[in-house]
Design a protein around this motif. Sequence first.
Motif, PDB file in Angstrom:
ATOM      1  N   PHE A  93      53.512  43.810  41.641  1.00  0.00           N
ATOM      2  CA  PHE A  93      52.168  43.314  41.714  1.00  0.00           C
ATOM      3  C   PHE A  93      51.519  42.000  41.422  1.00  0.00           C
ATOM      4  N   HIS A  94      51.976  41.301  40.314  1.00  0.00           N
ATOM      5  CA  HIS A  94      51.827  40.225  39.957  1.00  0.00           C
ATOM      6  C   HIS A  94      52.491  39.087  40.620  1.00  0.00           C
ATOM      7  N   SER A  95      53.837  39.606  41.308  1.00  0.00           N
ATOM      8  CA  SER A  95      54.312  38.449  42.027  1.00  0.00           C
ATOM      9  C   SER A  95      53.706  38.626  43.577  1.00  0.00           C
ATOM     10  N   LEU A  96      53.364  39.604  43.945  1.00  0.00           N
ATOM     11  CA  LEU A  96      52.608  39.533  45.389  1.00  0.00           C
ATOM     12  C   LEU A  96      51.374  38.890  45.599  1.00  0.00           C
ATOM     13  N   PHE A  97      50.686  39.255  44.498  1.00  0.00           N
ATOM     14  CA  PHE A  97      49.370  38.901  44.433  1.00  0.00           C
ATOM     15  C   PHE A  97      49.027  37.606  43.304  1.00  0.00           C
ATOM     16  N   SER A  98      49.979  36.795  43.161  1.00  0.00           N
ATOM     17  CA  SER A  98      49.804  35.654  42.096  1.00  0.00           C
ATOM     18  C   SER A  98      48.607  34.540  42.627  1.00  0.00           C
ATOM     19  N   VAL A  99      47.976  34.157  41.722  1.00  0.00           N
ATOM     20  CA  VAL A  99      47.000  33.170  41.971  1.00  0.00           C
ATOM     21  C   VAL A  99      47.097  32.186  41.026  1.00  0.00           C
ATOM     22  N   SER A 100      46.560  31.248  41.350  1.00  0.00           N
ATOM     23  CA  SER A 100      46.432  29.850  40.353  1.00  0.00           C
ATOM     24  C   SER A 100      45.505  30.110  39.303  1.00  0.00           C
ATOM     25  N   PHE A 106      40.687  30.588  52.120  1.00  0.00           N
ATOM     26  CA  PHE A 106      39.242  31.041  51.644  1.00  0.00           C
ATOM     27  C   PHE A 106      39.175  30.417  50.435  1.00  0.00           C
ATOM     28  N   GLU A 107      40.007  30.175  49.333  1.00  0.00           N
ATOM     29  CA  GLU A 107      39.904  29.796  48.065  1.00  0.00           C
ATOM     30  C   GLU A 107      38.888  30.666  47.269  1.00  0.00           C
ATOM     31  N   PRO A 108      38.952  31.737  46.924  1.00  0.00           N
ATOM     32  CA  PRO A 108      38.005  32.379  46.157  1.00  0.00           C
ATOM     33  C   PRO A 108      37.650  32.244  44.848  1.00  0.00           C
ATOM     34  N   HIS A 109      36.691  32.368  44.164  1.00  0.00           N
ATOM     35  CA  HIS A 109      36.470  32.057  42.818  1.00  0.00           C
ATOM     36  C   HIS A 109      36.996  33.177  41.989  1.00  0.00           C
ATOM     37  N   ILE A 110      36.876  34.630  42.394  1.00  0.00           N
ATOM     38  CA  ILE A 110      37.221  35.788  41.651  1.00  0.00           C
ATOM     39  C   ILE A 110      37.725  36.826  42.678  1.00  0.00           C
ATOM     40  N   LEU A 168      28.774  32.080  44.614  1.00  0.00           N
ATOM     41  CA  LEU A 168      30.085  32.142  43.987  1.00  0.00           C
ATOM     42  C   LEU A 168      30.596  33.185  45.192  1.00  0.00           C
ATOM     43  N   HIS A 169      32.144  32.725  45.469  1.00  0.00           N
ATOM     44  CA  HIS A 169      32.895  33.524  46.631  1.00  0.00           C
ATOM     45  C   HIS A 169      33.843  34.508  45.701  1.00  0.00           C
ATOM     46  N   VAL A 170      33.816  35.613  46.209  1.00  0.00           N
ATOM     47  CA  VAL A 170      34.228  36.871  45.634  1.00  0.00           C
ATOM     48  C   VAL A 170      35.105  37.468  46.790  1.00  0.00           C
ATOM     49  N   MET A 171      36.503  37.706  46.431  1.00  0.00           N
ATOM     50  CA  MET A 171      37.206  38.546  47.433  1.00  0.00           C
ATOM     51  C   MET A 171      37.350  39.956  46.817  1.00  0.00           C
ATOM     52  N   LEU A 172      37.039  41.079  47.611  1.00  0.00           N
ATOM     53  CA  LEU A 172      37.656  42.642  47.365  1.00  0.00           C
ATOM     54  C   LEU A 172      38.468  43.023  47.877  1.00  0.00           C
ATOM     55  N   ILE A 173      39.596  43.637  47.323  1.00  0.00           N
ATOM     56  CA  ILE A 173      40.788  44.225  47.992  1.00  0.00           C
ATOM     57  C   ILE A 173      40.942  45.641  47.258  1.00  0.00           C
ATOM     58  N   ALA A 174      41.379  46.776  48.238  1.00  0.00           N
ATOM     59  CA  ALA A 174      41.380  47.973  47.635  1.00  0.00           C
ATOM     60  C   ALA A 174      42.754  48.598  48.039  1.00  0.00           C
ATOM     61  N   ASP A 175      42.974  49.674  47.298  1.00  0.00           N
ATOM     62  CA  ASP A 175      44.204  50.745  47.719  1.00  0.00           C
ATOM     63  C   ASP A 175      45.662  49.981  48.352  1.00  0.00           C
TER      64      ASP A 175
END
Length: 376
Positions: free
Chosen positions: A125-132, A95-99, A56-63
């Motif tokens: 926020f939803h516009s900048l970090f939009s995902v499929s 990177f095509e993360p899953h989560i 499972l591929h996970v991306m973690l972003i903060a602040d």
Amino acid sequence: MLHFLTKILFLTLLIFIYCEFIIYYFVLLGCSWSQLSKLDQDFTISSPKDPSKKPLHVMLIADTHLLSSYEGHWFNKLRRDWQMYRSFQSAIFLFEPHIIFFLGDLTNTGQWYSDKEWNKTIQRFHSLFSVSSNIRLYVLAGNHDIGFHFDVTDKNLKRFEQTFQTPHVRLLTIDDDNIHFVLINSIAFEGDQCRLCERADHELNTIINELSQTDILTKPVLLSHFPLYRSSDANCSRQSLTTLKSTSQYPTHKERYDVLSQEATKHLLTTIKPRLVFTAHTHRYCYTEHNNKDGKIIPEWTVPSFSWQNRDDPSFMLLSITTNNQRVSHCYLPRETTIFWSYAIGGFLLTFYILFGGRRPFYLVACCFLRKMFKI
């Protein structure tokens, strides 16, 4: 003359495209999903039923600290939004993360926003970090979103929970992979018997019961905005100490403000028994280790800020994980100073081209300049 002006415009466009688009891909290509090693495997837990199944591929972003319409200069806000948008979308493409997990402090002063300002910021926020639709995205509460424990209002708390569908404690299970994540609102873990903490304890106990009743022995991954207790960052891994000359320059952390309290940390480690922990809040990278009551080591990664507002070198984390194995990658974004110098060097060379029109003096001066810059 027209041909010469066309060349100038074309070269200017190339500099702009490189500094605002291509450089993000160049830098991010230096990072990748870590390959799992059998040396890290937990043999007390059974391996995935399908050995060919990818982790499972996970991306973690903060602040991210999105600025509101009345905070700072409009160009600064536009610049920060573009940098995070371009970085995020480039990372998603590569990177095509899953989560994806956002570990809190989405906004800069969200606890003071009116409902109208809050809705506008969340739309951004939803516009900048939009995902499929095939990528799952989850958000944790930070102190800049709802306030610190002493100033959290029912209105702000309810507003955040309704916006992102986030309880105080949430168990997220990836059924296909049998991997558990426990997401907590760390601001609700003060242990002072307030209604916020009582609700968090109740939800935590419910999740602990769920974990104890499952047939899968996989330990969960704990996600929190506040780091677990540590006296300072002096004992973080060497990588996190490069920005300061000595560990004595790190200030002492204040419990319940910079980090969770010792009591809350002990309670979470002994009840949840996580396999690893990801936190945020300090804006700095830190890798540290905790010992549970069984003497086993629990690693914790503190994810740095994703915003150039807070750092010259923002970054994020990539986690490759299976039921009994995991590896973490620390991925940097372009430094703001690097982008600045890219513009400066491009402008310098373009100026000389305009002055000398591609004649030999330009070639000689440009070569001399590049040799000094890069010590060729």
